[in-house]
Design an enzyme around this catalytic site. Structure first.
Site: not given
Ligand SMILES: CSC[C@H]1O[C@H](OP(=O)(O)O)[C@H](O)[C@@H]1O
Length: 382
Positions: A255
């Site tokens: 992220d």
């Molecule tokens: C390709 S970045 C996806 C990244 O986002 C996810 O978090 P969330 O589902 O809370 O938005 C997770 O950290 C992933 O690595």
């Protein structure tokens, strides 16, 4: 082929698949206002660092495009200055939806910079608005090509490092980093897809990723749709997997990555990194250079989102729609949550993996490795 598109758009129309309902129900929601886009991001109807940036920019573009088509035009189209006064609060508001992923902020800042430069060149607000709309729509679709490039770079690097022949690589991933988290193909899941396409993958292991269950709901859906051999494990089973199976690499998304390589990613990533180091398994971050935040020197500056406590207490899927147990009874919250319980619940949505535990950082431009004896990277955008 993409398993499922996170966003569908046709001109000014923008729809998202409601990821709170997956995999039980595939329902697309029409996002018609800036407020609806903000809510969809904050409530995690859409999630994934690149996908939330794409929705924000597409909603922004549709909002501005609609204004250009009204007659008489709204007052904020009377001058570039009036347009700036209208657009800036919208970009600032969208940025507040979720703090950890860099993509959302990078996208809103990119549009703010274009507004400033265009305002100083264009004489009328409508021309500035059209430039902003075009750039916003460009941002939304540009990461798919980057994902395919980085997956190839990373897959070729790993194959060369491990040196097997066919269908031999076992990898573990955390959370969901596929087409549901991006504009297509995915980052770490794109890397896995590439290994499969090249005939190099034996099995993709993935964690459930409680409490939102990005793994058991979204990654499971994507890997099955793509016919990629896969096995799900509970989050607490990573150590046992490493003790009893040969795992050639851990592949995760990101992220936000600090200049020294410290990486913020879904909660549970740090656990996997510590265990990977214990078992001498390469730990690989897969993210575009746009995720590298050169303005921060290390991970201590990364803001970690804490989600509502109640989300840590739900049997995901029990609510959207209610799932039934063997006796046909609705499966509700795992614990009887009352307001007095909520203060006792710790629910960070991300953690930070220090660079010293990371073997490689794969981007669309390079595979970054640490120099011998170094515990940190020195990352760039080039
Ligand atoms: C390709 S970045 C996806 C990244 O986002 C996810 O978090 P969330 O589902 O809370 O938005 C997770 O950290 C992933 O690595």
């Amino acid at each position: 082929m993409d398993a499922l598109k996170s966003i569908r758009t046709d001109g000014d129309k923008v729809e998202i698949v409601n990821q709170l309902l997956l995999p039980h129900t595939i329902e697309y929601l029409d996002i018609q206002t800036i407020e609806e886009a903000h809510d969809a991001i904050k409530s995690m109807k859409i999630r994934g660092a690149p996908a939330i940036a794409s929705l924000a920019t597409l909603a922004f573009a549709s909002n501005l495009s609609g204004a250009l088509q009204t007659s008489p035009p709204p007052a904020f189209l009377s001058s570039p200055e009036a347009l700036e006064a209208h657009v800036t609060p919208i970009l600032d508001y969208l940025y507040t939806a979720r703090p950890t992923a860099v993509n959302l902020g990078a996208a809103t800042r990119r549009l703010a910079r274009l507004l400033q430069s265009s305002k100083n060149v264009q004489q009328d607000a409508a021309s500035v608005a059209r430039e902003l709309i075009a750039e916003a729509r460009l941002i939304a679709g540009e990461d798919k090509a980057q994902n395919m490039k980085m997956s190839q770079l990373g897959g070729d690097w790993l194959h060369k490092r491990v040196g097997g022949s066919t269908k031999y690589l076992n990898v573990l991933t955390v959370c969901n980093t596929g087409s549901l988290a991006t504009s297509g193909y995915g980052t770490a899941l794109g890397f896995i897809t590439y290994l499969h396409e090249q005939g190099l993958l034996d099995t993709a292991y993935y964690t459930q990723t409680a409490p939102y269950h990005q793994g058991s709901r979204l990654t499971a859906l994507e890997l099955k749709t793509l016919n990629i051999p896969s096995t799900m494990i509970c989050d607490v089973m990573v150590g046992s997997l490493f003790q009893h199976k040969t795992i050639h690499a851990v592949l995760v998304g990101a992220d936000r990555v600090a200049k020294n390589g410290d990486t913020a990613n879904k909660i549970g990533t740090y656990n996997a990194a510590v265990l990977a180091a214990r078992h001498k398994i390469p730990f690989v971050v897969v993210a575009p250079t746009s995720t590298v935040d050169l303005d921060i020197t290390d991970g201590s500056s990364i803001s970690i989102e804490h989600r509502p406590a109640v989300e840590a207490c739900l049997v995901r899927g029990a609510l959207y729609p209610p799932t039934l147990d063997a006796n046909g009874k609705k499966v509700l919250a795992q614990v009887m949550v009352t307001p007095s319980d909520l203060e006792g619940i710790y629910n960070p949505s991300f953690d930070v993996t220090p660079a010293e535990l990371i073997t490689a950082i794969v981007t669309e431009k390079y595979v970054a490795l640490k120099k011998d004896g170094e515990t940190r990277f020195d990352l760039s955008k080039e």
